[in-house]
Design a protein around this motif. Structure first.
Motif, PDB file in Angstrom:
ATOM      1  N   SER A 269       0.831  -1.199   0.000  1.00 50.77           N
ATOM      2  CA  SER A 269       0.000   0.000   0.000  1.00 50.77           C
ATOM      3  C   SER A 269       0.870   1.256   0.000  1.00 50.77           C
ATOM      4  O   SER A 269       0.614   2.209  -0.751  1.00 50.77           O
ATOM      5  N   THR A 270       1.900   1.264   0.825  1.00 49.45           N
ATOM      6  CA  THR A 270       2.820   2.403   0.888  1.00 49.45           C
ATOM      7  C   THR A 270       3.566   2.576  -0.428  1.00 49.45           C
ATOM      8  O   THR A 270       3.688   3.693  -0.940  1.00 49.45           O
ATOM      9  N   ILE A 271       4.054   1.483  -0.974  1.00 49.74           N
ATOM     10  CA  ILE A 271       4.767   1.560  -2.257  1.00 49.74           C
ATOM     11  C   ILE A 271       3.835   2.087  -3.335  1.00 49.74           C
ATOM     12  O   ILE A 271       4.217   2.964  -4.120  1.00 49.74           O
ATOM     13  N   SER A 272       2.603   1.585  -3.372  1.00 52.70           N
ATOM     14  CA  SER A 272       1.648   2.034  -4.386  1.00 52.70           C
ATOM     15  C   SER A 272       1.382   3.533  -4.279  1.00 52.70           C
ATOM     16  O   SER A 272       1.309   4.229  -5.299  1.00 52.70           O
ATOM     17  N   ALA A 273       1.262   4.039  -3.060  1.00 43.66           N
ATOM     18  CA  ALA A 273       1.055   5.480  -2.868  1.00 43.66           C
ATOM     19  C   ALA A 273       2.258   6.262  -3.374  1.00 43.66           C
ATOM     20  O   ALA A 273       2.108   7.304  -4.033  1.00 43.66           O
ATOM     21  N   ASN A 274       3.450   5.784  -3.078  1.00 43.48           N
ATOM     22  CA  ASN A 274       4.656   6.465  -3.547  1.00 43.48           C
ATOM     23  C   ASN A 274       4.794   6.392  -5.063  1.00 43.48           C
ATOM     24  O   ASN A 274       5.240   7.353  -5.695  1.00 43.48           O
ATOM     25  N   VAL A 275       4.386   5.275  -5.643  1.00 43.16           N
ATOM     26  CA  VAL A 275       4.438   5.145  -7.108  1.00 43.16           C
ATOM     27  C   VAL A 275       3.439   6.113  -7.755  1.00 43.16           C
ATOM     28  O   VAL A 275       3.735   6.708  -8.792  1.00 43.16           O
ATOM     29  N   ARG A 276       2.270   6.288  -7.136  1.00 45.79           N
ATOM     30  CA  ARG A 276       1.301   7.263  -7.677  1.00 45.79           C
ATOM     31  C   ARG A 276       1.906   8.661  -7.691  1.00 45.79           C
ATOM     32  O   ARG A 276       1.705   9.424  -8.644  1.00 45.79           O
ATOM     33  N   THR A 277       2.647   9.008  -6.662  1.00 43.44           N
ATOM     34  CA  THR A 277       3.326  10.308  -6.627  1.00 43.44           C
ATOM     35  C   THR A 277       4.344  10.398  -7.758  1.00 43.44           C
ATOM     36  O   THR A 277       4.429  11.408  -8.454  1.00 43.44           O
ATOM     37  N   LEU A 278       5.103   9.328  -7.938  1.00 39.33           N
ATOM     38  CA  LEU A 278       6.095   9.288  -9.014  1.00 39.33           C
ATOM     39  C   LEU A 278       5.422   9.369 -10.388  1.00 39.33           C
ATOM     40  O   LEU A 278       5.931  10.012 -11.302  1.00 39.33           O
ATOM     41  N   LYS A 279       4.252   8.742 -10.513  1.00 39.45           N
ATOM     42  CA  LYS A 279       3.502   8.774 -11.785  1.00 39.45           C
ATOM     43  C   LYS A 279       3.153  10.208 -12.172  1.00 39.45           C
ATOM     44  O   LYS A 279       3.145  10.551 -13.354  1.00 39.45           O
ATOM     45  N   ASP A 280       2.867  11.050 -11.176  1.00 36.00           N
ATOM     46  CA  ASP A 280       2.568  12.455 -11.461  1.00 36.00           C
ATOM     47  C   ASP A 280       3.801  13.197 -11.973  1.00 36.00           C
ATOM     48  O   ASP A 280       3.680  14.120 -12.768  1.00 36.00           O
ATOM     49  N   SER A 281       4.979  12.802 -11.514  1.00 36.43           N
ATOM     50  CA  SER A 281       6.217  13.480 -11.903  1.00 36.43           C
ATOM     51  C   SER A 281       6.766  12.995 -13.235  1.00 36.43           C
ATOM     52  O   SER A 281       7.285  13.782 -14.019  1.00 36.43           O
TER      53      SER A 281
ATOM     54  N   LEU B 226       6.322   5.791 -16.068  1.00 40.63           N
ATOM     55  CA  LEU B 226       5.442   4.838 -15.396  1.00 40.63           C
ATOM     56  C   LEU B 226       4.481   4.178 -16.380  1.00 40.63           C
ATOM     57  O   LEU B 226       4.195   2.985 -16.251  1.00 40.63           O
ATOM     58  N   ALA B 227       4.003   4.917 -17.375  1.00 39.69           N
ATOM     59  CA  ALA B 227       3.131   4.310 -18.386  1.00 39.69           C
ATOM     60  C   ALA B 227       3.891   3.235 -19.156  1.00 39.69           C
ATOM     61  O   ALA B 227       3.355   2.153 -19.429  1.00 39.69           O
ATOM     62  N   GLY B 228       5.136   3.522 -19.483  1.00 39.00           N
ATOM     63  CA  GLY B 228       5.958   2.532 -20.177  1.00 39.00           C
ATOM     64  C   GLY B 228       6.217   1.303 -19.319  1.00 39.00           C
ATOM     65  O   GLY B 228       6.132   0.168 -19.797  1.00 39.00           O
ATOM     66  N   PHE B 229       6.521   1.516 -18.045  1.00 43.83           N
ATOM     67  CA  PHE B 229       6.764   0.400 -17.132  1.00 43.83           C
ATOM     68  C   PHE B 229       5.505  -0.449 -16.983  1.00 43.83           C
ATOM     69  O   PHE B 229       5.563  -1.678 -17.020  1.00 43.83           O
TER      70      PHE B 229
ATOM     71  N   ALA C 293       2.985  -0.717 -19.084  1.00 46.05           N
ATOM     72  CA  ALA C 293       2.727  -1.424 -20.344  1.00 46.05           C
ATOM     73  C   ALA C 293       3.645  -2.643 -20.474  1.00 46.05           C
ATOM     74  O   ALA C 293       3.214  -3.713 -20.907  1.00 46.05           O
ATOM     75  N   MET C 294       4.915  -2.477 -20.086  1.00 49.32           N
ATOM     76  CA  MET C 294       5.851  -3.593 -20.151  1.00 49.32           C
ATOM     77  C   MET C 294       5.401  -4.714 -19.211  1.00 49.32           C
ATOM     78  O   MET C 294       5.408  -5.895 -19.587  1.00 49.32           O
ATOM     79  N   GLY C 295       5.008  -4.367 -17.997  1.00 48.20           N
ATOM     80  CA  GLY C 295       4.548  -5.370 -17.046  1.00 48.20           C
ATOM     81  C   GLY C 295       3.315  -6.104 -17.536  1.00 48.20           C
ATOM     82  O   GLY C 295       3.229  -7.334 -17.433  1.00 48.20           O
ATOM     83  N   LYS C 296       2.366  -5.360 -18.096  1.00 47.04           N
ATOM     84  CA  LYS C 296       1.139  -5.973 -18.614  1.00 47.04           C
ATOM     85  C   LYS C 296       1.464  -6.942 -19.747  1.00 47.04           C
ATOM     86  O   LYS C 296       0.946  -8.056 -19.796  1.00 47.04           O
ATOM     87  N   ALA C 297       2.342  -6.533 -20.643  1.00 42.96           N
ATOM     88  CA  ALA C 297       2.722  -7.397 -21.764  1.00 42.96           C
ATOM     89  C   ALA C 297       3.513  -8.614 -21.284  1.00 42.96           C
ATOM     90  O   ALA C 297       3.279  -9.740 -21.740  1.00 42.96           O
ATOM     91  N   ALA C 298       4.427  -8.412 -20.346  1.00 40.32           N
ATOM     92  CA  ALA C 298       5.268  -9.512 -19.870  1.00 40.32           C
ATOM     93  C   ALA C 298       4.454 -10.561 -19.124  1.00 40.32           C
ATOM     94  O   ALA C 298       4.748 -11.754 -19.212  1.00 40.32           O
ATOM     95  N   LEU C 299       3.433 -10.140 -18.388  1.00 37.30           N
ATOM     96  CA  LEU C 299       2.662 -11.068 -17.567  1.00 37.30           C
ATOM     97  C   LEU C 299       1.416 -11.608 -18.256  1.00 37.30           C
ATOM     98  O   LEU C 299       0.733 -12.474 -17.703  1.00 37.30           O
ATOM     99  N   ALA C 300       1.142 -11.142 -19.473  1.00 32.88           N
ATOM    100  CA  ALA C 300      -0.033 -11.631 -20.200  1.00 32.88           C
ATOM    101  C   ALA C 300       0.146 -13.107 -20.547  1.00 32.88           C
ATOM    102  O   ALA C 300       1.243 -13.545 -20.892  1.00 32.88           O
ATOM    103  N   PRO C 301      -0.937 -13.879 -20.429  1.00 36.55           N
ATOM    104  CA  PRO C 301      -0.829 -15.294 -20.788  1.00 36.55           C
ATOM    105  C   PRO C 301      -0.441 -15.454 -22.258  1.00 36.55           C
ATOM    106  O   PRO C 301      -0.867 -14.694 -23.115  1.00 36.55           O
ATOM    107  N   GLY C 302       0.384 -16.420 -22.505  1.00 37.36           N
ATOM    108  CA  GLY C 302       0.820 -16.747 -23.860  1.00 37.36           C
ATOM    109  C   GLY C 302       1.220 -18.203 -23.849  1.00 37.36           C
ATOM    110  O   GLY C 302       0.466 -19.048 -23.361  1.00 37.36           O
ATOM    111  N   ALA C 303       2.421 -18.506 -24.309  1.00 33.51           N
ATOM    112  CA  ALA C 303       2.923 -19.875 -24.247  1.00 33.51           C
ATOM    113  C   ALA C 303       3.070 -20.306 -22.783  1.00 33.51           C
ATOM    114  O   ALA C 303       2.970 -21.490 -22.465  1.00 33.51           O
TER     115      ALA C 303
END
Length: 122
Positions: free
Chosen positions: A15-27, A32-35, A37-47
């Motif tokens: 919870s604390t990390i998420s709050a700090n990441v939201r602050t970083l997202k504003d800066s 953060l959008a790139g990160f 997107a990378m996480g979503k693509a990397a963790l998406a089901p595939g092979a």
């Protein structure tokens, strides 16, 4: 439930990390959008299915000794229906690959997974 080696509250930590990441997202929103997107693509089901990918991510978190990784990936594994047996078997491989430091984080991962599992059942 297994006793934690530390007093880390992984739900509070994430919870604390998420709050700090939201602050970083504003800066630095593009970073953060790139990160994200990378996480979503990397963790998406595939092979490899999503649960296996999360097990891999958690193993790397153990090897890297990342407390936030333990919190986020154990919570994701609970959502994906991982069992204690699956997590413990993965931890055996992580300890084999990472030696003593990974064993210490494997013990903390047991506590993080049990905490996430108990929270889901509550």
């Amino acid at each position: 439930m297994t006793a934690a080696l530390t007093t880390t509250d992984y739900k509070q930590l994430t919870s604390t990390i998420s709050a700090n990441v939201r602050t970083l997202k504003d800066s630095v929103p593009d970073v953060l959008a790139g990160f994200n997107a990378m996480g979503k693509a990397a963790l998406a089901p595939g092979a490899i299915d999503a649960k296996t990918k999360e097990l891999i991510a958690l193993a790397i978190g153990v090897a890297a000794r990342c407390d936030g990784c333990l919190g986020f990936h154990t919570q994701a594994l609970v959502r994906l229906g991982a069992t204690r047996e699956e997590v413990h078997e993965m931890l055996g491989v992580a300890v084999y690959m990472g030696g003593g430091p990974s064993l210490m984080y494997a013990a903390s991962t047991v506590a993080a997974f049990d905490e996430a599992l108990a929270a889901r059942k509550a």
